[in-house]
Design a protein around this motif. Structure first.
Motif, PDB file in Angstrom:
ATOM      1  N   LEU A 105      37.307   3.282  -1.389  1.00  0.00           N
ATOM      2  CA  LEU A 105      37.074   2.938   0.007  1.00  0.00           C
ATOM      3  C   LEU A 105      35.611   3.039   0.407  1.00  0.00           C
ATOM      4  CD1 LEU A 105      40.109   4.867   1.560  1.00  0.00           C
ATOM      5  CD2 LEU A 105      40.037   2.526   0.702  1.00  0.00           C
ATOM      6  N   LEU A 106      34.766   3.540  -0.494  1.00  0.00           N
ATOM      7  CA  LEU A 106      33.359   3.728  -0.143  1.00  0.00           C
ATOM      8  C   LEU A 106      32.599   2.407  -0.072  1.00  0.00           C
ATOM      9  CD1 LEU A 106      32.469   6.928  -2.209  1.00  0.00           C
ATOM     10  CD2 LEU A 106      33.103   6.749   0.206  1.00  0.00           C
ATOM     11  N   GLY A 107      33.093   1.392  -0.777  1.00  0.00           N
ATOM     12  CA  GLY A 107      32.489   0.068  -0.671  1.00  0.00           C
ATOM     13  C   GLY A 107      31.177  -0.058  -1.424  1.00  0.00           C
ATOM     14  N   PHE A 108      30.458  -1.143  -1.144  1.00  0.00           N
ATOM     15  CA  PHE A 108      29.238  -1.494  -1.850  1.00  0.00           C
ATOM     16  C   PHE A 108      28.010  -1.284  -0.973  1.00  0.00           C
ATOM     17  CE2 PHE A 108      32.557  -3.801  -3.939  1.00  0.00           C
ATOM     18  CZ  PHE A 108      32.205  -3.811  -5.272  1.00  0.00           C
ATOM     19  N   ARG A 109      26.887  -1.208  -1.641  1.00  0.00           N
ATOM     20  CA  ARG A 109      25.613  -1.225  -0.949  1.00  0.00           C
ATOM     21  C   ARG A 109      24.655  -2.127  -1.714  1.00  0.00           C
ATOM     22  NH1 ARG A 109      21.205   1.654  -2.819  1.00  0.00           N
ATOM     23  NH2 ARG A 109      20.373   1.481  -0.700  1.00  0.00           N
ATOM     24  N   ASN A 110      23.703  -2.643  -0.984  1.00  0.00           N
ATOM     25  CA  ASN A 110      22.671  -3.488  -1.572  1.00  0.00           C
ATOM     26  C   ASN A 110      21.511  -2.591  -1.994  1.00  0.00           C
ATOM     27  OD1 ASN A 110      20.891  -5.453  -2.318  1.00  0.00           O
ATOM     28  ND2 ASN A 110      20.673  -6.373  -0.289  1.00  0.00           N
ATOM     29  N   ALA A 111      21.329  -2.433  -3.288  1.00  0.00           N
ATOM     30  CA  ALA A 111      20.343  -1.477  -3.810  1.00  0.00           C
ATOM     31  C   ALA A 111      18.916  -1.888  -3.503  1.00  0.00           C
ATOM     32  CB  ALA A 111      20.527  -1.311  -5.323  1.00  0.00           C
ATOM     33  N   ILE A 112      18.663  -3.160  -3.219  1.00  0.00           N
ATOM     34  CA  ILE A 112      17.289  -3.596  -2.939  1.00  0.00           C
ATOM     35  C   ILE A 112      17.044  -3.758  -1.450  1.00  0.00           C
ATOM     36  CG2 ILE A 112      17.006  -4.714  -5.174  1.00  0.00           C
ATOM     37  CD1 ILE A 112      17.595  -7.366  -3.894  1.00  0.00           C
ATOM     38  N   LEU A 113      18.015  -3.398  -0.628  1.00  0.00           N
ATOM     39  CA  LEU A 113      17.816  -3.418   0.820  1.00  0.00           C
ATOM     40  C   LEU A 113      17.348  -2.027   1.248  1.00  0.00           C
ATOM     41  CD1 LEU A 113      18.007  -4.819   3.554  1.00  0.00           C
ATOM     42  CD2 LEU A 113      20.405  -4.123   3.664  1.00  0.00           C
ATOM     43  N   VAL A 114      16.066  -1.864   1.411  1.00  0.00           N
ATOM     44  CA  VAL A 114      15.461  -0.574   1.733  1.00  0.00           C
ATOM     45  C   VAL A 114      14.806  -0.686   3.105  1.00  0.00           C
ATOM     46  CG1 VAL A 114      13.726   1.136   1.083  1.00  0.00           C
ATOM     47  CG2 VAL A 114      15.091  -0.002  -0.684  1.00  0.00           C
ATOM     48  N   THR A 115      15.225   0.184   4.001  1.00  0.00           N
ATOM     49  CA  THR A 115      14.641   0.261   5.343  1.00  0.00           C
ATOM     50  C   THR A 115      14.212   1.692   5.605  1.00  0.00           C
ATOM     51  OG1 THR A 115      16.787   0.688   6.386  1.00  0.00           O
ATOM     52  CG2 THR A 115      16.137  -1.620   6.123  1.00  0.00           C
ATOM     53  N   GLU A 116      13.715   1.939   6.810  1.00  0.00           N
ATOM     54  CA  GLU A 116      13.265   3.284   7.146  1.00  0.00           C
ATOM     55  C   GLU A 116      14.405   4.294   7.151  1.00  0.00           C
ATOM     56  OE1 GLU A 116      12.004   3.874  11.161  1.00  0.00           O
ATOM     57  OE2 GLU A 116      13.119   2.122  11.872  1.00  0.00           O
ATOM     58  N   THR A 117      15.669   3.815   7.269  1.00  0.00           N
ATOM     59  CA  THR A 117      16.812   4.734   7.253  1.00  0.00           C
ATOM     60  C   THR A 117      16.995   5.389   5.892  1.00  0.00           C
ATOM     61  OG1 THR A 117      18.309   2.894   6.734  1.00  0.00           O
ATOM     62  CG2 THR A 117      18.005   3.468   9.060  1.00  0.00           C
ATOM     63  N   GLN A 118      16.469   4.764   4.815  1.00  0.00           N
ATOM     64  CA  GLN A 118      16.548   5.363   3.481  1.00  0.00           C
ATOM     65  C   GLN A 118      15.395   6.343   3.225  1.00  0.00           C
ATOM     66  OE1 GLN A 118      17.413   1.780   3.511  1.00  0.00           O
ATOM     67  NE2 GLN A 118      19.480   2.621   3.601  1.00  0.00           N
ATOM     68  N   THR A 119      14.548   6.575   4.197  1.00  0.00           N
ATOM     69  CA  THR A 119      13.455   7.527   4.067  1.00  0.00           C
ATOM     70  C   THR A 119      13.630   8.655   5.075  1.00  0.00           C
ATOM     71  OG1 THR A 119      12.003   6.432   5.668  1.00  0.00           O
ATOM     72  CG2 THR A 119      11.973   5.594   3.406  1.00  0.00           C
ATOM     73  N   ARG A 120      12.764   9.636   4.978  1.00  0.00           N
ATOM     74  CA  ARG A 120      12.823  10.771   5.919  1.00  0.00           C
ATOM     75  C   ARG A 120      12.006  10.522   7.176  1.00  0.00           C
ATOM     76  NH1 ARG A 120      10.707  15.588   2.360  1.00  0.00           N
ATOM     77  NH2 ARG A 120       9.214  13.935   1.829  1.00  0.00           N
ATOM     78  N   TYR A 121      11.410   9.330   7.297  1.00  0.00           N
ATOM     79  CA  TYR A 121      10.490   9.078   8.390  1.00  0.00           C
ATOM     80  C   TYR A 121      11.009   7.935   9.256  1.00  0.00           C
ATOM     81  CZ  TYR A 121       7.601  11.641   5.064  1.00  0.00           C
ATOM     82  OH  TYR A 121       7.120  12.577   4.198  1.00  0.00           O
ATOM     83  N   ARG A 122      10.505   7.894  10.486  1.00  0.00           N
ATOM     84  CA  ARG A 122      10.873   6.835  11.416  1.00  0.00           C
ATOM     85  C   ARG A 122       9.606   6.338  12.104  1.00  0.00           C
ATOM     86  NH1 ARG A 122      14.520   7.597   8.762  1.00  0.00           N
ATOM     87  NH2 ARG A 122      16.731   7.890   9.274  1.00  0.00           N
ATOM     88  N   GLY A 123       9.682   5.146  12.672  1.00  0.00           N
ATOM     89  CA  GLY A 123       8.550   4.622  13.421  1.00  0.00           C
ATOM     90  C   GLY A 123       7.993   3.351  12.800  1.00  0.00           C
ATOM     91  N   TRP A 124       6.975   2.824  13.469  1.00  0.00           N
ATOM     92  CA  TRP A 124       6.382   1.567  13.052  1.00  0.00           C
ATOM     93  C   TRP A 124       5.763   1.663  11.664  1.00  0.00           C
ATOM     94  CZ3 TRP A 124       1.315   0.418  11.836  1.00  0.00           C
ATOM     95  CH2 TRP A 124       1.002  -0.947  11.710  1.00  0.00           C
ATOM     96  N   LEU A 125       5.019   2.739  11.393  1.00  0.00           N
ATOM     97  CA  LEU A 125       4.376   2.890  10.098  1.00  0.00           C
ATOM     98  C   LEU A 125       5.401   3.067   8.986  1.00  0.00           C
ATOM     99  CD1 LEU A 125       1.684   3.061   8.627  1.00  0.00           C
ATOM    100  CD2 LEU A 125       1.708   5.550   9.006  1.00  0.00           C
ATOM    101  N   ALA A 126       6.485   3.780   9.263  1.00  0.00           N
ATOM    102  CA  ALA A 126       7.540   3.964   8.261  1.00  0.00           C
ATOM    103  C   ALA A 126       8.196   2.636   7.918  1.00  0.00           C
ATOM    104  CB  ALA A 126       8.577   4.964   8.767  1.00  0.00           C
ATOM    105  N   ARG A 127       8.356   1.772   8.901  1.00  0.00           N
ATOM    106  CA  ARG A 127       8.944   0.457   8.627  1.00  0.00           C
ATOM    107  C   ARG A 127       8.022  -0.377   7.753  1.00  0.00           C
ATOM    108  NH1 ARG A 127      10.641   1.062  14.056  1.00  0.00           N
ATOM    109  NH2 ARG A 127       8.839  -0.135  14.827  1.00  0.00           N
ATOM    110  N   ARG A 128       6.720  -0.244   7.936  1.00  0.00           N
ATOM    111  CA  ARG A 128       5.787  -1.016   7.130  1.00  0.00           C
ATOM    112  C   ARG A 128       5.648  -0.465   5.706  1.00  0.00           C
ATOM    113  NH1 ARG A 128       6.859  -3.451  10.759  1.00  0.00           N
ATOM    114  NH2 ARG A 128       5.603  -4.714  12.219  1.00  0.00           N
ATOM    115  N   LEU A 129       5.848   0.827   5.549  1.00  0.00           N
ATOM    116  CA  LEU A 129       5.674   1.478   4.245  1.00  0.00           C
ATOM    117  C   LEU A 129       6.999   1.983   3.682  1.00  0.00           C
ATOM    118  CD1 LEU A 129       2.472   3.592   5.008  1.00  0.00           C
ATOM    119  CD2 LEU A 129       2.599   1.336   3.927  1.00  0.00           C
ATOM    120  N   CYS A 130       8.119   1.369   4.070  1.00  0.00           N
ATOM    121  CA  CYS A 130       9.430   1.911   3.681  1.00  0.00           C
ATOM    122  C   CYS A 130       9.629   1.861   2.168  1.00  0.00           C
ATOM    123  CB  CYS A 130      10.548   1.168   4.399  1.00  0.00           C
ATOM    124  SG  CYS A 130      10.581  -0.607   4.103  1.00  0.00           S
ATOM    125  N   TYR A 131       9.139   0.819   1.470  1.00  0.00           N
ATOM    126  CA  TYR A 131       9.289   0.751   0.013  1.00  0.00           C
ATOM    127  C   TYR A 131       8.535   1.904  -0.656  1.00  0.00           C
ATOM    128  CZ  TYR A 131      11.258  -3.962   0.323  1.00  0.00           C
ATOM    129  OH  TYR A 131      12.045  -5.042   0.584  1.00  0.00           O
TER     130      TYR A 131
END
Length: 814
Positions: free
Chosen positions: A78-104
């Motif tokens: 029931l856990l389903g799938f995830r897209n391993a190459i879809l990386v956003t700021e939610t996969q990091t410990r940081y938030r904000g404009w700079l985190a979105r630009r440097l999320c990779y």
């Protein structure tokens, strides 16, 4: 670009790339599809609702019962799938404009990298086996020669030594995130399978050994990348001479790549490499072993891969490791990355200019989706403790099994298992007893079978299968969409998964975009499109290439359907006044016997079918073992016949209360089926219940069952027609001849047969045919200056017997 989000039900919605999106939009905007897109009930249907997809990759409950019940829980599905190459700021410990630009960058920095193993050189040199080989060479030689031997050991160690550089691993992963998001739609990974890997690390006290199917050079980086993204210890992995790009070899070596050159048969080299692997396993380092060598001169199971697996087994037997966790891995591509181009790099080194040109071509194309599946972890200790269940002891040569049927008289030996002495008598496995060699061989086949079963069926596979096997003359796009949905449901009903989801029309058009070189789209007066497969050699080979990936799903029914075709041909030939409406009673005994014969004929490793049909002779041919070692050929054939009955292709003559096929498929492994489990595989015929042998069938009368029967028969036609044609061309060969030259000559003869042989004129099928004929007794070996030579055996020097061989194979064809 990658998918923008994961769907609410936990599954990745397969959106299209920018180019395919433009193609789909252009088709939808045209008046030709106005009716189809907005009036057809298929236009807005979502292919998956809720948790209808199967959770694949379960291990064998017969050979590893404790592993089968230990890690799997229903909530994992029931856990389903995830897209391993879809990386956003939610996969990091940081938030904000700079985190979105440097999320990779923040993402790869936040992944856990486990430390490498230091000071292995001293431990390998002082290994007992290495010292024993050095001491053997010291007899009657000078001290100067002894120093030379020690330098040889050091040279071998530095040649094979690999390291995992944390900095380079993070940098490579960051680059791959950029590249993968550019060329792929998404990279699907099941969350439940990742959870199983994490739990396996806690449950088992032993190193991980990943056993993936090798479909592309990208696999070397792909498995490592997926594990790194989930903070799982990345493995060392085996590499051969197939990797010849100038900048790729040193990169892979610092990412854990262990290179073994082709001339690695030297005993000292083998001992040093074996000791090196033992030390890595002793340090709980993970290891990736490819059981199929991508650049092998043989079409057999890769002996190199089996040797690596034997070393793991040997380390466990010598108690250097308490256990080993075996994990089959299935990797599926919408579109294979190499497109037969990078395979050419196995023959020689590629220049820097050639490598740069290939990279530019790679970045200009779009390759759809990738799906990576990790099978259920299997304890090697659990497998060894149950070794008595699945070891077959009654293997006999194919010549004694099948030759009597070819020549017109039969025996009961067809129900025995074929021998695999070429596998068990390999010189590189001499450190193991014959019993343990058989156990390693069965283990490798089992892992290969599980990896093929957990590999997802992609949209291009289903589309190519429909165009190649069902609609060779062309089809309306609306009808093609209905058939696509039908075939997808048939795949899911057999507990195989598919690597896509979303709206049906978008998926169909996306698959057509990726196969654009093989199809022609033409307008139709009925506000529709006509999809016509191209008949050029390149298009036919490409469609055949992708459609062959569906063979593991329907292999049982396909073999039984071809056997049924043989019986129906015999009935029609013997009936004087044939009535098309007459119901023919088909004996289950005869049908199972024919199915067993075809299983024995198709190849020498019980049932191996080619997946990669267009590689040159010096390149590899990947074969999939589609029959579990713990099941006899009789059991496989009986189950295949039962599946035809549950598809309503066959109906029990006395059965009046039949259930619809869609209902019975959900219970195919439940109480409804009464397949007999035999305690003794040595005498399968005598153990069968008499009531089973006295059953009779009649053919299903519905149009759906007839259409499905023809579809199943067509799946094996390229192989069977090539066997038949090759049997008819044997008299054109100049004997005696080397086996490799015999295969090349047969391939040339198959190519000369015309356009109808495009899908059959492949190196892998020609090699398989020659190999089967050799073990059938058609060829006889004699010594030659450069190796064994083949010539026609005494039995087949008579033209009548060659005709009998051709007629015998022809009975299974359309």
């Amino acid at each position: 670009m990658a998918s923008e989000r994961d769907s609410d039900d936990g599954f990745v919605q397969v959106s299209a790339s920018q180019e395919s999106s433009e193609f789909i939009s252009q088709v939808k905007r045209s008046d030709l599809l106005s009716t189809l897109a907005f009036s057809s009930p298929f236009g807005g249907v979502s292919l998956f609702l809720g948790n209808t997809r199967p959770f694949v990759g379960r291990c064998c409950y017969i050979c590893a019962p404790q592993s089968w019940a230990l890690l799997f829980h229903n909530h994992l599905a029931l856990l389903g799938f995830r897209n391993a190459i879809l990386v956003t700021e939610t996969q990091t410990r940081y938030r904000g404009w700079l985190a979105r630009r440097l999320c990779y960058f923040l993402f790869v920095v936040g992944r856990t990298v486990y430390p490498d193993v230091p000071f292995l050189e001293h431990r390998v040199i002082n290994n007992a086996r290495v010292q024993e080989v050095i001491m053997e060479n010291l007899c009657n030689i000078s001290d100067q020669k002894s120093h030379h031997n020690m330098r040889n050991v050091l040279g071998i160690f530095h040649q094979i030594q690999a390291i995992i550089s944390p900095l380079l691993l993070r940098l490579t992963s960051w680059v791959l995130l950029k590249i993968f998001n550019w060329v792929f739609v998404n990279l699907q990974v099941h969350r439940g399978q990742i959870e199983m890997l994490r739990k396996a690390r806690e449950k088992y006290d032993g190193p991980f050994v990943f056993l993936p199917l090798h479909k592309s050079r990208l696999d070397y980086l792909l498995v490592t990348f997926v594990l790194f993204c989930h903070s799982i210890r990345v493995p060392y992995f085996t590499c051969g001479e197939d990797v010849q790009l100038p900048f790729l070899r040193p990169l892979l070596r610092k990412l854990g790549g262990i290179f073994t050159p082709r001339d690695s048969g030297d005993h000292l080299f083998q001992v040093v490499l074996n000791s090196y692997i033992e030390e890595l396993l002793n340090e709980q380092q993970s290891l990736t072993v490819y059981l199929k060598d991508p650049v092998s001169c043989s079409v057999r199971s890769s002996l190199t891969g089996l040797v690596w697996l034997a070393w793991v087994f040997d380390a466990f037997q010598n108690r250097l490791i308490p256990d080993a966790v075996l994990i089959p891995v299935g990797v599926s591509y919408d579109r294979i990355v190499e497109e037969h181009y990078l395979e050419q790099m196995g023959t020689g080194k590629t220049s820097v200019f050639g490598a740069i040109r290939w990279v530019l071509r790679f970045l200009q194309k779009r390759y759809g989706c990738i799906r990576v599946d990790f099978g259920q972890p299997v304890s090697l200790k659990d497998y060894v403790e149950n070794e008595g269940i699945h070891l077959c002891t009654s293997a006999i040569p194919l010549q004694k099994i099948l030759l009597p049927y070819v020549l017109g008289y039969s025996t009961d030996s067809v129900y025995y298992e074929k021998s695999q002495d070429w596998l068990l008598n390999n010189d590189e496995l001499t450190q193991l007893s014959k019993h343990h060699r058989a156990l390693v061989a069965d283990l490798g086949r089992h892992m290969l079978y599980t990896a093929s079963c957990c590999s997802a069926v992609m949209s291009t596979t289903i589309m190519a299968c429909l165009l190649f096997h069902k609609h060779r003359q062309g089809i309306l796009l609306s009808t093609l969409a209905k058939d696509f949905c039908w075939l997808m449901n048939e795949v899911l009903a057999r507990h195989f998964d598919v690597g896509f989801s979303g709206k049906l029309l978008d998926i169909v058009l996306h698959a057509l975009f990726l196969l654009g070189e093989c199809v022609i789209l033409r307008s139709c007066p009925l506000n529709n499109l006509i999809v016509i497969p191209k008949t050029t050699r390149k298009a036919v080979e490409k469609l055949s290439f992708y459609s062959n990936s569906i063979l593991p799903v329907f292999i049982g029914e396909a073999v039984a359907a071809c056997a049924l075709n043989s019986i129906l041909r015999e009935v029609a030939k013997n009936m004087v006044d044939f009535d098309s409406n007459a119901e023919v009673a088909i004996s289950q005994e005869e049908l199972i016997c024919k199915t067993v014969q075809l299983c024995q004929l198709l190849s020498t490793e019980t049932l191996l079918l080619p997946l990669f049909p267009r590689f040159p002779p010096q390149q590899s041919v990947l074969y999939l073992n589609l029959l579990q070692p713990c099941r006899s050929v009789y059991q496989f054939s009986q189950e295949a016949v039962d599946k035809l009955m549950y598809c309503e292709i066959l109906i029990m003559e006395e059965n009046e209360n039949k259930q619809p096929a869609c209902d019975t498929w959900q219970k195919q492994f439940g109480k409804e089926l009464t397949w007999k489990v035999m305690d003794d595989f040595d005498d399968s015929e005598s153990d069968a219940d008499e009531t089973v042998w006295k059953c009779y069938f009649k053919l299903g009368q519905t149009q759906e069952s007839h259409t499905f029967y023809l579809f199943l028969c067509s799946l094996l036609q390229p192989v069977l027609k090539a066997y038949e044609t090759a049997a008819g061309l044997l008299h054109k060969l100049d004997f005696p001849i080397e086996e490799s030259q015999c295969v090349l000559k047969m391939l040339q003869l198959l190519h000369a047969q015309g356009e109808e042989q495009h899908e059959s004129a492949t190196f892998s099928i020609a090699n398989s045919a020659i190999k089967t004929f050799r073990e059938l007794g058609v060829f006889k070996e004699e010594p030659g200056t450069k190796g064994p030579l083949l010539k026609l055996g005494e039995t087949f020097q008579e033209p009548d017997n060659l005709l009998k061989l051709q007629w015998y194979i022809q009975q299974f064809c359309d």
